[in-house]
Design a protein around this motif. Structure first.
Motif, PDB file in Angstrom:
ATOM      1  N   VAL A 204       0.888  -1.346   0.089  1.00  0.00           N
ATOM      2  CA  VAL A 204       0.231   0.321  -0.289  1.00  0.00           C
ATOM      3  C   VAL A 204       0.644   0.784   0.145  1.00  0.00           C
ATOM      4  O   VAL A 204       1.639   1.648   0.617  1.00  0.00           O
ATOM      5  CB  VAL A 204      -1.314   0.182   1.321  1.00  0.00           C
ATOM      6  N   LEU A 205       0.839   2.004  -0.658  1.00  0.00           N
ATOM      7  CA  LEU A 205       1.118   3.255  -0.842  1.00  0.00           C
ATOM      8  C   LEU A 205       0.731   4.226  -0.760  1.00  0.00           C
ATOM      9  O   LEU A 205      -0.889   4.761  -1.016  1.00  0.00           O
ATOM     10  CB  LEU A 205       1.873   3.729  -2.835  1.00  0.00           C
ATOM     11  N   ILE A 206       0.908   4.887   0.121  1.00  0.00           N
ATOM     12  CA  ILE A 206       0.329   6.667  -0.011  1.00  0.00           C
ATOM     13  C   ILE A 206       0.887   7.457   0.014  1.00  0.00           C
ATOM     14  O   ILE A 206       1.525   7.942  -0.040  1.00  0.00           O
ATOM     15  CB  ILE A 206       0.185   6.350   2.136  1.00  0.00           C
ATOM     16  N   VAL A 207      -0.364   8.648  -0.543  1.00  0.00           N
ATOM     17  CA  VAL A 207       1.132   9.093  -1.850  1.00  0.00           C
ATOM     18  C   VAL A 207       0.522  10.891  -1.903  1.00  0.00           C
ATOM     19  O   VAL A 207      -0.926  10.941  -0.896  1.00  0.00           O
ATOM     20  CB  VAL A 207       0.600   8.841  -3.551  1.00  0.00           C
ATOM     21  N   ASP A 208       1.035  12.032  -1.804  1.00  0.00           N
ATOM     22  CA  ASP A 208       0.396  12.947  -2.444  1.00  0.00           C
ATOM     23  C   ASP A 208       0.722  13.517  -3.723  1.00  0.00           C
ATOM     24  O   ASP A 208       1.644  13.207  -4.205  1.00  0.00           O
ATOM     25  CB  ASP A 208       1.063  13.650  -1.765  1.00  0.00           C
ATOM     26  N   VAL A 209      -0.337  13.645  -4.219  1.00  0.00           N
ATOM     27  CA  VAL A 209      -0.508  13.712  -6.256  1.00  0.00           C
ATOM     28  C   VAL A 209      -0.309  15.295  -6.188  1.00  0.00           C
ATOM     29  O   VAL A 209      -0.625  16.282  -5.941  1.00  0.00           O
ATOM     30  CB  VAL A 209      -2.017  13.383  -6.619  1.00  0.00           C
ATOM     31  N   GLY A 210       0.817  14.993  -7.163  1.00  0.00           N
ATOM     32  CA  GLY A 210       1.676  16.325  -7.786  1.00  0.00           C
ATOM     33  C   GLY A 210       0.590  17.245  -8.829  1.00  0.00           C
ATOM     34  O   GLY A 210      -0.621  16.263  -9.074  1.00  0.00           O
ATOM     35  N   GLY A 211       0.629  18.238  -9.752  1.00  0.00           N
ATOM     36  CA  GLY A 211       0.888  18.363 -10.688  1.00  0.00           C
ATOM     37  C   GLY A 211      -1.021  18.480 -10.432  1.00  0.00           C
ATOM     38  O   GLY A 211      -1.524  19.800  -9.297  1.00  0.00           O
ATOM     39  N   ASP A 212      -2.279  18.654 -11.051  1.00  0.00           N
ATOM     40  CA  ASP A 212      -3.516  18.305 -10.377  1.00  0.00           C
ATOM     41  C   ASP A 212      -3.969  17.894 -10.044  1.00  0.00           C
ATOM     42  O   ASP A 212      -5.126  18.039  -9.711  1.00  0.00           O
ATOM     43  CB  ASP A 212      -4.288  18.646 -12.012  1.00  0.00           C
ATOM     44  N   GLY A 213      -3.434  17.068  -8.779  1.00  0.00           N
ATOM     45  CA  GLY A 213      -3.812  16.358  -7.966  1.00  0.00           C
ATOM     46  C   GLY A 213      -4.700  15.126  -8.444  1.00  0.00           C
ATOM     47  O   GLY A 213      -4.972  14.137  -7.761  1.00  0.00           O
ATOM     48  N   GLY A 214      -4.767  15.189 -10.018  1.00  0.00           N
ATOM     49  CA  GLY A 214      -5.801  13.661 -10.265  1.00  0.00           C
ATOM     50  C   GLY A 214      -4.674  12.221 -10.530  1.00  0.00           C
ATOM     51  O   GLY A 214      -3.541  12.364 -10.353  1.00  0.00           O
ATOM     52  N   CYS A 215      -5.235  11.379 -11.175  1.00  0.00           N
ATOM     53  CA  CYS A 215      -4.912  10.225 -11.436  1.00  0.00           C
ATOM     54  C   CYS A 215      -4.974   9.496 -12.095  1.00  0.00           C
ATOM     55  O   CYS A 215      -3.727   9.444 -13.341  1.00  0.00           O
ATOM     56  CB  CYS A 215      -4.937   9.176  -9.807  1.00  0.00           C
TER      57      CYS A 215
END
Lengths: 140, 140
Positions: free
Chosen positions: A102-113
């Motif tokens: 399980v990866l707990i992440v903060d998303v860069g850019g526009d926050g999308g995936c």
């Protein structure tokens, strides 16, 4: 999490070492992959489910950014390299038999995936059955 | 979620139908399985990562309880049948390409999940590298 370089993957040990030990000794499947579940650190929502080979796992640990292995493209894949949706690692968790992360992440850019433009790949739920017994989906 | 019986799985459609449609048309791998990520509805924590074949998925939808396929035992597996840790389904989410599911569940019995006795299978995190470049784990 430390970001020291030259991390090496340990060989599998006994069941007790795998389940109760303090050393990562991951189990890759016959396809050379393990499963990674990626969670948004802010919303706690599941963003995506993907796969890692050994190289992707080492790169993720060493760079503190999520790398995966694309089964469709048979290629290592730095998430967000073109979209800017880089996944900065807060924490990597491993399960009892060490074949899933399980990866707990903060998303860069526009926050999308998701490649479809949604913020998470999980944007639909099962919502009953229609008159033809087909399983219906609705938007979350 | 409806618990009507006789749910049937639809054939794969076009990419647009898979990604934007309102019918479940799941993609099972060459091993006949898809990945299921199970989340505790109360804590929002990941409890486990497991796999489903077609029969497990249909049984899960029809009974509103989580069924999996055990790769190690090559057998259908009703979670909690012996332990009492039945996973009652609140919601089943599907991802963009329909090869992974997220199950949001309420856990019965003592509320646990892992065969080691921990409440979740994810009870360790990666925690740096030791002097031999081994990747260390610590308890969450």
């Amino acid at each position: 999490m430390s970001t020291q370089m030259n991390a090496t993957l340990s060989e599998r040990g006994s069941t007790d070492e795998v389940e109760n030990g303090a050393v990562l000794m991951p189990k890759f499947g016959s396809d050379g992959l393990l499963t990674a579940v990626t969670i948004d650190a802010v919303s706690s929502k599941v963003l995506m489910v993907a796969h890692m080979n050994k190289e992707a796992l080492i790169k993720t640990i060493e760079t503190n950014e999520a790398w995966y292995y694309s089964r469709s493209r048979s290629a290592l894949w730095r998430k967000g390299e073109t979209s800017g949706q880089i996944q900065k690692i807060r924490e990597i968790q491993v399960d009892c038999d060490q074949d899933a992360l399980v990866l707990i992440v903060d998303v860069g850019g526009d926050g999308g995936c998701c490649h479809t433009g949604r913020s998470s790949c999980f944007y639909r739920r099962i919502d009953g059955i229609d008159d033809n017994n087909r399983i219906k989906l609705s938007r979350i």
